[in-house]
Design a protein around this motif. Sequence first.
Motif, mmCIF file in Angstrom:
data_model
loop_
_atom_site.group_PDB
_atom_site.id
_atom_site.type_symbol
_atom_site.label_atom_id
_atom_site.label_comp_id
_atom_site.label_asym_id
_atom_site.label_seq_id
_atom_site.Cartn_x
_atom_site.Cartn_y
_atom_site.Cartn_z
ATOM 1 N N THR A 7 0.829 -1.195 0.000
ATOM 2 C CA THR A 7 0.000 0.000 0.000
ATOM 3 C C THR A 7 0.867 1.251 0.000
ATOM 4 O OG1 THR A 7 -0.052 0.200 2.405
ATOM 5 C CG2 THR A 7 -1.709 -1.252 1.388
ATOM 6 N N PRO A 8 0.281 2.403 -0.305
ATOM 7 C CA PRO A 8 1.035 3.654 -0.184
ATOM 8 C C PRO A 8 1.561 3.865 1.242
ATOM 9 C CG PRO A 8 -0.905 4.011 -1.513
ATOM 10 C CD PRO A 8 -1.024 2.610 -0.942
ATOM 11 N N ALA A 9 0.809 3.379 2.240
ATOM 12 C CA ALA A 9 1.269 3.511 3.631
ATOM 13 C C ALA A 9 2.591 2.773 3.841
ATOM 14 C CB ALA A 9 0.203 2.994 4.598
ATOM 15 N N ASP A 10 2.775 1.642 3.155
ATOM 16 C CA ASP A 10 4.037 0.908 3.253
ATOM 17 C C ASP A 10 5.186 1.737 2.678
ATOM 18 O OD1 ASP A 10 2.831 -1.381 4.382
ATOM 19 O OD2 ASP A 10 2.406 -2.202 2.390
ATOM 20 N N LEU A 11 4.946 2.382 1.556
ATOM 21 C CA LEU A 11 5.975 3.209 0.932
ATOM 22 C C LEU A 11 6.317 4.396 1.835
ATOM 23 C CD1 LEU A 11 7.702 3.444 -1.634
ATOM 24 C CD2 LEU A 11 5.935 4.909 -2.564
ATOM 25 N N LEU A 12 5.309 4.996 2.439
ATOM 26 C CA LEU A 12 5.551 6.116 3.355
ATOM 27 C C LEU A 12 6.300 5.646 4.604
ATOM 28 C CD1 LEU A 12 2.126 7.909 2.977
ATOM 29 C CD2 LEU A 12 4.348 8.748 2.171
ATOM 30 N N ASP A 13 5.994 4.453 5.079
ATOM 31 C CA ASP A 13 6.706 3.886 6.224
ATOM 32 C C ASP A 13 8.182 3.711 5.886
ATOM 33 O OD1 ASP A 13 7.144 2.712 8.764
ATOM 34 O OD2 ASP A 13 6.735 0.704 7.979
ATOM 35 N N LEU A 14 8.461 3.161 4.708
ATOM 36 C CA LEU A 14 9.849 3.018 4.271
ATOM 37 C C LEU A 14 10.539 4.376 4.214
ATOM 38 C CD1 LEU A 14 9.590 0.422 1.354
ATOM 39 C CD2 LEU A 14 10.652 0.071 3.587
ATOM 40 N N ALA A 15 9.860 5.347 3.627
ATOM 41 C CA ALA A 15 10.440 6.680 3.471
ATOM 42 C C ALA A 15 10.755 7.308 4.826
ATOM 43 C CB ALA A 15 9.491 7.577 2.681
ATOM 44 N N ASP A 16 9.827 7.191 5.764
ATOM 45 C CA ASP A 16 10.031 7.804 7.075
ATOM 46 C C ASP A 16 11.147 7.109 7.862
ATOM 47 O OD1 ASP A 16 8.103 9.680 6.483
ATOM 48 O OD2 ASP A 16 6.510 8.629 7.561
ATOM 49 N N ARG A 17 11.217 5.782 7.785
ATOM 50 C CA ARG A 17 12.296 5.051 8.468
ATOM 51 C C ARG A 17 13.648 5.377 7.834
ATOM 52 N NH1 ARG A 17 10.449 -0.379 11.003
ATOM 53 N NH2 ARG A 17 8.191 -0.141 11.076
ATOM 54 N N TYR A 18 13.665 5.414 6.516
ATOM 55 C CA TYR A 18 14.892 5.736 5.784
ATOM 56 C C TYR A 18 15.370 7.142 6.160
ATOM 57 C CZ TYR A 18 17.898 6.525 1.660
ATOM 58 O OH TYR A 18 18.945 6.808 0.823
ATOM 59 N N GLY A 19 14.428 8.093 6.157
ATOM 60 C CA GLY A 19 14.769 9.473 6.501
ATOM 61 C C GLY A 19 15.281 9.601 7.919
ATOM 62 N N ALA A 20 14.634 8.925 8.861
ATOM 63 C CA ALA A 20 15.068 8.996 10.261
ATOM 64 C C ALA A 20 16.486 8.436 10.415
ATOM 65 C CB ALA A 20 14.090 8.239 11.154
ATOM 66 N N ALA A 21 16.769 7.336 9.745
ATOM 67 C CA ALA A 21 18.091 6.720 9.840
ATOM 68 C C ALA A 21 19.169 7.565 9.176
ATOM 69 C CB ALA A 21 18.067 5.328 9.221
ATOM 70 N N ALA A 22 18.807 8.238 8.095
ATOM 71 C CA ALA A 22 19.775 9.027 7.329
ATOM 72 C C ALA A 22 19.812 10.497 7.741
ATOM 73 C CB ALA A 22 19.465 8.916 5.832
ATOM 74 N N GLY A 23 18.927 10.899 8.675
ATOM 75 C CA GLY A 23 18.884 12.292 9.091
ATOM 76 C C GLY A 23 18.311 13.204 8.020
ATOM 77 N N LEU A 24 17.326 12.705 7.271
ATOM 78 C CA LEU A 24 16.734 13.459 6.167
ATOM 79 C C LEU A 24 15.268 13.761 6.444
ATOM 80 C CD1 LEU A 24 18.115 11.267 3.246
ATOM 81 C CD2 LEU A 24 19.015 13.481 3.994
ATOM 82 N N THR A 25 14.810 14.888 5.942
ATOM 83 C CA THR A 25 13.387 15.207 6.016
ATOM 84 C C THR A 25 12.646 14.388 4.964
ATOM 85 O OG1 THR A 25 13.492 16.976 4.362
ATOM 86 C CG2 THR A 25 13.909 17.597 6.679
ATOM 87 N N ARG A 26 11.344 14.333 5.072
ATOM 88 C CA ARG A 26 10.550 13.610 4.071
ATOM 89 C C ARG A 26 10.755 14.232 2.692
ATOM 90 N NH1 ARG A 26 4.278 12.175 4.874
ATOM 91 N NH2 ARG A 26 5.107 10.397 6.007
ATOM 92 N N ARG A 27 10.867 15.560 2.627
ATOM 93 C CA ARG A 27 11.080 16.217 1.325
ATOM 94 C C ARG A 27 12.412 15.802 0.707
ATOM 95 N NH1 ARG A 27 8.941 22.284 1.056
ATOM 96 N NH2 ARG A 27 9.812 21.912 -0.987
ATOM 97 N N GLN A 28 13.446 15.660 1.544
ATOM 98 C CA GLN A 28 14.744 15.239 1.035
ATOM 99 C C GLN A 28 14.701 13.795 0.547
ATOM 100 O OE1 GLN A 28 16.782 16.379 4.661
ATOM 101 N NE2 GLN A 28 17.972 17.926 3.544
ATOM 102 N N VAL A 29 14.021 12.931 1.286
ATOM 103 C CA VAL A 29 13.864 11.542 0.854
ATOM 104 C C VAL A 29 13.075 11.514 -0.453
ATOM 105 C CG1 VAL A 29 12.841 9.292 1.404
ATOM 106 C CG2 VAL A 29 14.021 10.593 3.188
#
Length: 139
Positions: A7-29
């Motif tokens: 689902t799109p929620a899965d993609l957003l979950d990946l994006a948010d976890r990736y951003g948190a680990a990399a120190g990036l905002t959602r816009r940067q991801v």
Amino acid sequence: MLPVMMTPADLLDLADRYGAAAGLTRRQVSWRIFADTKKLDALAQGGDLTTGRYHDALAAFAETWPADLAWPDGIARPPQAQGAAVVVGGDEGRPGVPASEAEPKLKGGAEIQHDGESAADAAHGHVKSDGSAAPGAVA
């Protein structure tokens, strides 16, 4: 194709976890994955993606996922193609670019701040793309 319906929620979950680990905002991801700073926010607000862009995004996450971060349970990780370049962005009628070239680059090496404005814009009082004055702008 992935064997599991995502689902799109899965993609957003990946994006948010990736951003948190990399120190990036959602816009940067969003920029790194789609070459579009607003795509993830639009998806969170009910927007959609073509199937191709969705699978390209999953492949980009799988290829660039931090080694010290576990892939989330319940989200199928696509197989990584060895030696294949990750392509980000793209859609019908416009090709994506290799992930290594997707980072924004300004002439003269100016750094892009998280809101997409350069340090020079802020320093010289230029108007931001949303119409507001950049921080420190002279009225």
